[in-house]
Design an enzyme around this catalytic site. Structure first.
Site, PDB file in Angstrom:
ATOM      1  N   GLU A 157      41.268  34.227  44.961  1.00 30.48           N
ATOM      2  CA  GLU A 157      42.717  34.020  44.820  1.00 30.48           C
ATOM      3  C   GLU A 157      43.351  35.090  43.923  1.00 30.48           C
ATOM      4  OE1 GLU A 157      43.919  30.069  43.826  1.00 30.48           O
ATOM      5  OE2 GLU A 157      43.229  29.272  45.738  1.00 30.48           O
ATOM      6  N   GLU A 177      38.913  26.500  50.832  1.00 25.64           N
ATOM      7  CA  GLU A 177      39.017  25.401  49.866  1.00 25.64           C
ATOM      8  C   GLU A 177      40.036  24.407  50.405  1.00 25.64           C
ATOM      9  OE1 GLU A 177      39.828  26.758  45.879  1.00 25.64           O
ATOM     10  OE2 GLU A 177      38.551  28.522  46.120  1.00 25.64           O
TER      11      GLU A 177
END
Ligand code: GAL
EC number: 3.2.1.23
Length: 713
Positions: free
Chosen positions: A161, A321
């Site tokens: 991320e 995720e």
């Protein structure tokens, strides 16, 4: 795994993998090695085929500078592989170890006030730093060489991320890199002075070495050109940081797929080098967290919105995720998926383009800053309802994967999205107006709740599969898009332009022609004579979705409701609407039909919403911003005429519907996002692939129930 080269970026692009990735991020380093085998067996029984590992383990891979130790992960990979499970490895650059930040403190990210990050959390290193980039290449090379011949390592995630915790940095080395970037982009200081408007407030420079990083409100506003270029630079630097890693990984083993798991998308230009370097995009999905952060209309609608936004960058994606349970970091906690909801949320991801889903995380941690971020199994090592649900979902998807893979998500209405420059241009000069995305969210939400196939698409993508395209206030309209949208319209499409479209050039200068600029004016038959600010009824002057975070230091304090004194109204069809945010008074060419006009104050009678036939299609111009009421009416009046209708008529509240299709298949996903059973009427004939039963007419769904109907063609 034999990697197929990915097709060019497009919302219509399926993944280039021949199997559906099902699994979880896994942290063997967080538990006793005695648990590993049972973990692997439980995973295999649940239908896991892949885990993701290593993104925060640099200190284990390289405990001292230049000393590499892969034993722990080698053993973990081996035990998993004995259970038939493959591994996606990650470059661990989101958490450089302490020896690195002690020995090279210049790699630490620096905030706007000049304070260096402290070591002790994550994303503390500055991806623009040449020193950090050198270390990133070193660890990537060591890992790539170690794993190149391990057949159980099938692909890579770069970092974790990127830019999600923070994307900006103000380190001395960042300033030097920014200067180099500008020198490269402009060549001469005169060109830069022109682009940034050096004669305004004496902001001209004699040399690139004089240029600072823009610090908003220190003491006043920097030039929008300066701010835009800082963000272009951050995006280029992020792409370059990732590119280093991709180059090394591809050279080591060209069969590995490589992706990145996107979080907040700050300062990432996915359609640029960043996305072109990758096989596909990974998009982390925490619907409850996102909804609470942004209040975008319920977590189900928010999840759909996020997925549709991300699909616009590059087509189908994986979810590395996918939220599974209660989530928290010390400062917050999220709502908790109820029984059945974890599976439903994962099905929504598939329904909107996921070709791989991994539940975050296999086990929850017992220590650290996410001790209450629940995983598939619980802290006491007992698999309970989340395990059962994950298992059900994995087995269901494994059974239908051949039907799902190769399909793409249908869109009748496209909303222009995925354009870095337009998103940033708004942020450089927001003046309290909704961003393009905030405005578009109203239209997306209306379509979502009414079962209309709507998503986001870039104008450079293939528009031919759309019936209509809405451009949400893109101030930086680029000439290279003109032909594509005109062809789209001539072939029967409906193009909807909105207030302020095309009013700035690539330097963030206001254009010198009458808005919306010569080409869009010719296409729409509309010219803007005047514009002004409007405040919504009961409003504070700030759009409800407007979040200070989106504007950084430019966020003004909310205005009191009493500041609202002037209201503007317009008509559309036979109804009157109150306007929000902005009015534009339009002058129209003779072949333009006025669909709506301003109806009060000095503006009364002036056209507000217009349509012009062009070829087989039409160009609609909306001289204001959307409100929920206007979004609904536009769908009824304009989009219905363009042939856009709900995928399922009379869709019950809380039921979402979407279609994934290929030439020979059409799969309709009908998902109940509510906690009560529901009867869905008007379902076309087909077979529910999850139950194997034929469906036609009414479909009964349990609480959070899901159906994937292969429609009869
Ligand atoms: C994601 C991140 C994970 C984990 C998760 C839950 O944004 O990639 O590492 O932190 O959120 O907080």
């Amino acid at each position: 795994m034999n990697r197929k080269k990915p097709a060019p970026l497009s919302v219509w692009r399926p993944l280039n993998l021949d199997h559906f990735l099902l699994g979880a991020p896994h942290y063997p380093e967080h538990v006793d090695e005695g648990c590993w085998r049972r973990d692997a067996e439980r995973m295999a029984a649940a239908g896991v085929n892949t885990v993701r590992m290593g993104e925060f383990a640099w200190h284990i891979f390289e405990p001292r500078e230049g000393r590499f130790e892969f034993g722990l992960f080698d053993r973990a990979i081996e035990i998993l592989s004995q259970a038939g499970i493959d591994t996606i490895m990650c470059t661990p650059t989101a958490t450089p170890p302490r020896w690195l930040t002690v020995n090279y403190p210049e790699v630490l990210r620096v905030d706007i006030n000049g304070r260096a990050s402290s070591h002790g959390s994550r994303q503390h290193a500055d991806t623009t730093s040449p020193v950090f980039r050198a270390h990133s290449r070193r660890i990537t090379r060591a890992m790539a060489e170690h794993y190149r011949d391990n057949p159980r390592v099938i692909g890579w995630q770069t970092d974790n991320e990127l830019n999600t915790t923070v994307s900006e940095t103000f380190a001395p080395s960042t300033r030097l890199e920014f200067q180099k970037y500008l020198q490269n982009a402009y060549g001469t200081i005169e060109a830069l002075n022109f682009a940034w408007g050096g004669h305004f407030w004496a902001t001209a420079y004699d040399d690139f070495s004089q240029i600072d990083l823009p610090r908003p409100l220190m003491p006043s506003y920097p030039s929008p050109g300066h701010v835009q270029d800082y963000h272009r630079f951050l995006a280029a630097a992020t792409a370059a940081f990732q590119h280093d890693q991709v180059e090394i990984l591809r050279a080591a083993n060209p069969d590995w797929f490589i992706f990145h798991n996107l979080g907040q998308l700050a300062d990432i230009d996915f359609r640029g080098q960043f996305g072109q370097d990758l096989d596909f995009i990974g998009f982390d999905i925490y619907p409850m967290l996102y909804d609470e952060m942004r209040r975008t209309g319920g977590h189900a609608a928010t999840q759909a919105l996020h997925l549709d936004i991300c699909r616009a960058y590059s087509g189908n994606f994986i979810v590395p995720e996918q939220s599974s349970g209660f989530g928290s970091q010390p400062g917050f906690s999220t709502m908790t998926p109820e029984p059945g909801e974890m599976r439903r949320m994962a099905m929504t991801s598939v329904a909107r383009g996921a070709d791989g889903v991994m539940f975050f995380r296999w086990r929850p941690a017992h220590f650290g800053a996410e001790i209450y971020w629940m995983g598939v199994i619980d802290h006491d090592d007992v698999p309970r309802r989340r395990y059962d649900e994950a298992s059900r979902f994995f087995h269901e998807i494994a059974a239908i994967k051949d039907k799902v893979l190769g399909t793409v998500v249908r869109m009748d209405l496209g909303i222009a999205g995925a354009d870095f420059d337009n998103q940033e241009a708004h942020k450089t000069y927001p003046i309290g107006l909704p961003s393009p995305l905030e405005d578009a969210t109203l239209l997306h939400r209306h379509c979502y709740h009414n079962g209309i196939a709507c998503g986001f698409i870039h104008p450079e993508d293939d528009l031919s599969r759309l019936k209509a395209l809405y451009i949400p206030h893109w101030v930086m309209w680029k000439d290279q898009w003109n032909d594509a949208v005109e062809t789209f319209v001539r072939n029967g499409g409906t193009l909807i332009l909105s207030a302020l479209s095309g009013t700035r050039d690539e330097n963030n200068h206001i254009i010198r022609e009458q808005a919306p600029g010569n080409v869009l004016a010719a296409l729409s038959g509309v010219k803007v004579v005047e514009f002004g600010r409007v405040v919504a009824e009961g409003g504070s002057g700030l759009f409800p979705l407007f979040r200070p975070a989106a504007m950084g230091a430019y966020a003004p304090p909310p205005l009191p409701a009493s500041s609202v004194e002037r209201k503007y109204f317009f008509t559309l069809g036979n109804e009157e609407f109150q306007a929000s945010h902005l009015y534009e008074l339009l002058e129209t060419a003779p072949d333009v039909e006025v669909l709506g006009a301003w109806s009060n104050r000095f503006a009364a009678g002036s056209p507000a919403i217009t349509a012009r036939k062009v070829g087989q299609g039409q160009v609609v111009y909306v001289g204001t911003y959307l409100t929920p009421q206007l979004a609904e009416k536009l769908v009824d009046v304009v989009l219905a005429k363009a042939g856009i209708a709900p995928l399922l008529p009379d869709l019950p509240a809380g039921v979402e519907v979407s279609i994934r299709e290929a030439d020979d298949r059409r799969l309709m996903f009908v998902l109940n996002t509510t906690e009560t059973p529901v009867m869905v009427p008007n379902v076309p004939a087909g077979v529910d692939l999850l139950t194997g039963k034929p469906v036609a007419g009414a479909l009964q769904l349990e609480a959070y129930g899901c159906a994937v109907i292969a429609l009869n063609l």
